[in-house]
Write a protein that holds these residues in place. Structure first.
Motif, PDB file in Angstrom:
ATOM      1  N   GLY A 107     -11.110  27.725  10.029  1.00  0.00           N
ATOM      2  CA  GLY A 107     -10.706  26.513  10.729  1.00  0.00           C
ATOM      3  C   GLY A 107     -10.924  25.253   9.913  1.00  0.00           C
ATOM      4  N   ARG A 108     -10.622  25.312   8.616  1.00  0.00           N
ATOM      5  CA  ARG A 108     -10.812  24.152   7.728  1.00  0.00           C
ATOM      6  C   ARG A 108      -9.587  23.993   6.829  1.00  0.00           C
ATOM      7  N   TRP A 109      -8.913  22.864   6.990  1.00  0.00           N
ATOM      8  CA  TRP A 109      -7.773  22.492   6.163  1.00  0.00           C
ATOM      9  C   TRP A 109      -8.114  21.179   5.481  1.00  0.00           C
ATOM     10  N   VAL A 110      -7.816  21.072   4.178  1.00  0.00           N
ATOM     11  CA  VAL A 110      -8.233  19.903   3.397  1.00  0.00           C
ATOM     12  C   VAL A 110      -7.028  19.273   2.701  1.00  0.00           C
ATOM     13  N   TRP A 111      -6.972  17.961   2.756  1.00  0.00           N
ATOM     14  CA  TRP A 111      -5.939  17.190   2.059  1.00  0.00           C
ATOM     15  C   TRP A 111      -6.593  16.166   1.153  1.00  0.00           C
ATOM     16  N   ALA A 112      -5.929  15.894   0.047  1.00  0.00           N
ATOM     17  CA  ALA A 112      -6.271  14.757  -0.804  1.00  0.00           C
ATOM     18  C   ALA A 112      -5.200  13.705  -0.557  1.00  0.00           C
ATOM     19  N   TYR A 113      -5.558  12.453  -0.822  1.00  0.00           N
ATOM     20  CA  TYR A 113      -4.531  11.417  -0.781  1.00  0.00           C
ATOM     21  C   TYR A 113      -4.811  10.402  -1.875  1.00  0.00           C
ATOM     22  N   GLN A 114      -3.739  10.032  -2.553  1.00  0.00           N
ATOM     23  CA  GLN A 114      -3.778   9.048  -3.634  1.00  0.00           C
ATOM     24  C   GLN A 114      -3.255   7.740  -3.053  1.00  0.00           C
ATOM     25  N   VAL A 115      -4.013   6.660  -3.233  1.00  0.00           N
ATOM     26  CA  VAL A 115      -3.622   5.350  -2.719  1.00  0.00           C
ATOM     27  C   VAL A 115      -3.412   4.395  -3.883  1.00  0.00           C
ATOM     28  N   GLU A 116      -2.322   3.657  -3.830  1.00  0.00           N
ATOM     29  CA  GLU A 116      -2.075   2.580  -4.781  1.00  0.00           C
ATOM     30  C   GLU A 116      -1.902   1.294  -3.980  1.00  0.00           C
ATOM     31  N   ILE A 117      -2.643   0.256  -4.371  1.00  0.00           N
ATOM     32  CA  ILE A 117      -2.577  -1.048  -3.716  1.00  0.00           C
ATOM     33  C   ILE A 117      -2.063  -2.037  -4.750  1.00  0.00           C
ATOM     34  N   VAL A 118      -0.923  -2.671  -4.460  1.00  0.00           N
ATOM     35  CA  VAL A 118      -0.273  -3.570  -5.406  1.00  0.00           C
ATOM     36  C   VAL A 118      -0.334  -4.997  -4.851  1.00  0.00           C
ATOM     37  N   ASN A 119      -0.823  -5.921  -5.669  1.00  0.00           N
ATOM     38  CA  ASN A 119      -0.907  -7.329  -5.279  1.00  0.00           C
ATOM     39  C   ASN A 119       0.371  -8.043  -5.717  1.00  0.00           C
TER      40      ASN A 119
ATOM     41  N   VAL B 117       0.867  -1.184   0.000  1.00  0.00           N
ATOM     42  CA  VAL B 117       0.000   0.000   0.000  1.00  0.00           C
ATOM     43  C   VAL B 117       0.898   1.226   0.000  1.00  0.00           C
ATOM     44  N   ARG B 118       0.690   2.094  -0.981  1.00  0.00           N
ATOM     45  CA  ARG B 118       1.475   3.323  -1.133  1.00  0.00           C
ATOM     46  C   ARG B 118       0.496   4.503  -1.090  1.00  0.00           C
ATOM     47  N   VAL B 119       0.781   5.494  -0.245  1.00  0.00           N
ATOM     48  CA  VAL B 119      -0.098   6.657  -0.085  1.00  0.00           C
ATOM     49  C   VAL B 119       0.702   7.932  -0.308  1.00  0.00           C
ATOM     50  N   ARG B 120       0.126   8.859  -1.088  1.00  0.00           N
ATOM     51  CA  ARG B 120       0.718  10.184  -1.318  1.00  0.00           C
ATOM     52  C   ARG B 120      -0.308  11.247  -0.926  1.00  0.00           C
ATOM     53  N   PRO B 121      -0.112  11.898   0.228  1.00  0.00           N
ATOM     54  CA  PRO B 121      -1.028  12.982   0.614  1.00  0.00           C
ATOM     55  C   PRO B 121      -0.625  14.298  -0.041  1.00  0.00           C
ATOM     56  N   SER B 122      -1.594  15.166  -0.275  1.00  0.00           N
ATOM     57  CA  SER B 122      -1.354  16.493  -0.851  1.00  0.00           C
ATOM     58  C   SER B 122      -2.288  17.494  -0.190  1.00  0.00           C
ATOM     59  N   TYR B 123      -1.750  18.634   0.170  1.00  0.00           N
ATOM     60  CA  TYR B 123      -2.547  19.706   0.758  1.00  0.00           C
ATOM     61  C   TYR B 123      -3.325  20.428  -0.342  1.00  0.00           C
ATOM     62  N   LEU B 124      -4.598  20.675  -0.105  1.00  0.00           N
ATOM     63  CA  LEU B 124      -5.454  21.362  -1.079  1.00  0.00           C
ATOM     64  C   LEU B 124      -5.742  22.783  -0.591  1.00  0.00           C
ATOM     65  N   ALA B 125      -4.849  23.702  -0.906  1.00  0.00           N
ATOM     66  CA  ALA B 125      -4.990  25.086  -0.451  1.00  0.00           C
ATOM     67  C   ALA B 125      -6.282  25.716  -0.968  1.00  0.00           C
ATOM     68  N   GLY B 126      -6.653  25.401  -2.209  1.00  0.00           N
ATOM     69  CA  GLY B 126      -7.848  25.987  -2.811  1.00  0.00           C
ATOM     70  C   GLY B 126      -9.154  25.556  -2.167  1.00  0.00           C
ATOM     71  N   GLN B 127      -9.154  24.415  -1.476  1.00  0.00           N
ATOM     72  CA  GLN B 127     -10.361  23.948  -0.790  1.00  0.00           C
ATOM     73  C   GLN B 127     -10.308  24.220   0.708  1.00  0.00           C
ATOM     74  N   SER B 128      -9.168  24.706   1.169  1.00  0.00           N
ATOM     75  CA  SER B 128      -8.994  24.986   2.592  1.00  0.00           C
ATOM     76  C   SER B 128      -9.371  26.428   2.898  1.00  0.00           C
ATOM     77  N   ASP B 129      -9.806  26.661   4.142  1.00  0.00           N
ATOM     78  CA  ASP B 129     -10.124  28.009   4.609  1.00  0.00           C
ATOM     79  C   ASP B 129      -9.627  28.141   6.049  1.00  0.00           C
ATOM     80  N   PRO B 130      -8.328  28.420   6.214  1.00  0.00           N
ATOM     81  CA  PRO B 130      -7.768  28.499   7.564  1.00  0.00           C
ATOM     82  C   PRO B 130      -8.493  29.488   8.471  1.00  0.00           C
ATOM     83  N   ASP B 131      -8.997  30.613   7.927  1.00  0.00           N
ATOM     84  CA  ASP B 131      -9.722  31.582   8.749  1.00  0.00           C
ATOM     85  C   ASP B 131     -10.988  30.974   9.342  1.00  0.00           C
TER      86      ASP B 131
END
Length: 135
Positions: free
Chosen positions: A32-44, A16-30
């Protein structure tokens, strides 16, 4: 979106490989909302097919607040992954703090009906350029 490093864990021949990324455009720190995306790859890496049937996430914010998320499959699917193949999906996580961490597991079933747990590596959710907080 800000790309970050990949986090990896292998359990019972499932990587299992995960890459998180901060989404500044969807976040609103003022607000109190911070948003991250994460891409998951599962290899058999096993010799037989496996099906992902359930997920469990533990999400912890910078204040130590913990949220448990459990459910069937991922993003509405219960994929079967053939030997040597992989399955990828993207999802997201909002927090009420500027940093946090996620860790979890998938419940898999092999072609003999044997259920087993696969670790999702712990990964950090940090705003790029901010002072890192250890979670």
């Amino acid at each position: 979106m800000h790309d970050s490093r990949a986090y990896e864990a292998e359990t019972n021949g499932i990587l299992v490989r995960v890459r998180p990324s901060y989404l500044a455009g969807q976040s609103d720190p003022d607000a109190g909302r911070w948003v991250w995306a994460y891409q998951v790859e599962i290899v058999n890496l096993t010799a037989g097919p496996v099906q992902l049937v359930a997920r469990h996430w533990t999400i912890t914010d910078a204040r130590g607040q913990v949220e448990e998320v459990r459910g069937a499959g991922v993003v509405g699917e219960q994929p079967t992954i053939q030997p040597g193949d992989s399955y990828s999906y993207a999802s997201g996580c909002p927090l009420r703090t500027e940093s946090g961490a996620m860790v979890g597991s998938y419940r898999m079933v092999d072609d003999r009906g044997r259920m087993f747990e696969v670790a999702i590596p712990a990964f950090s959710l940090d705003v790029p350029g901010e002072r890192r907080v250890l979670n």
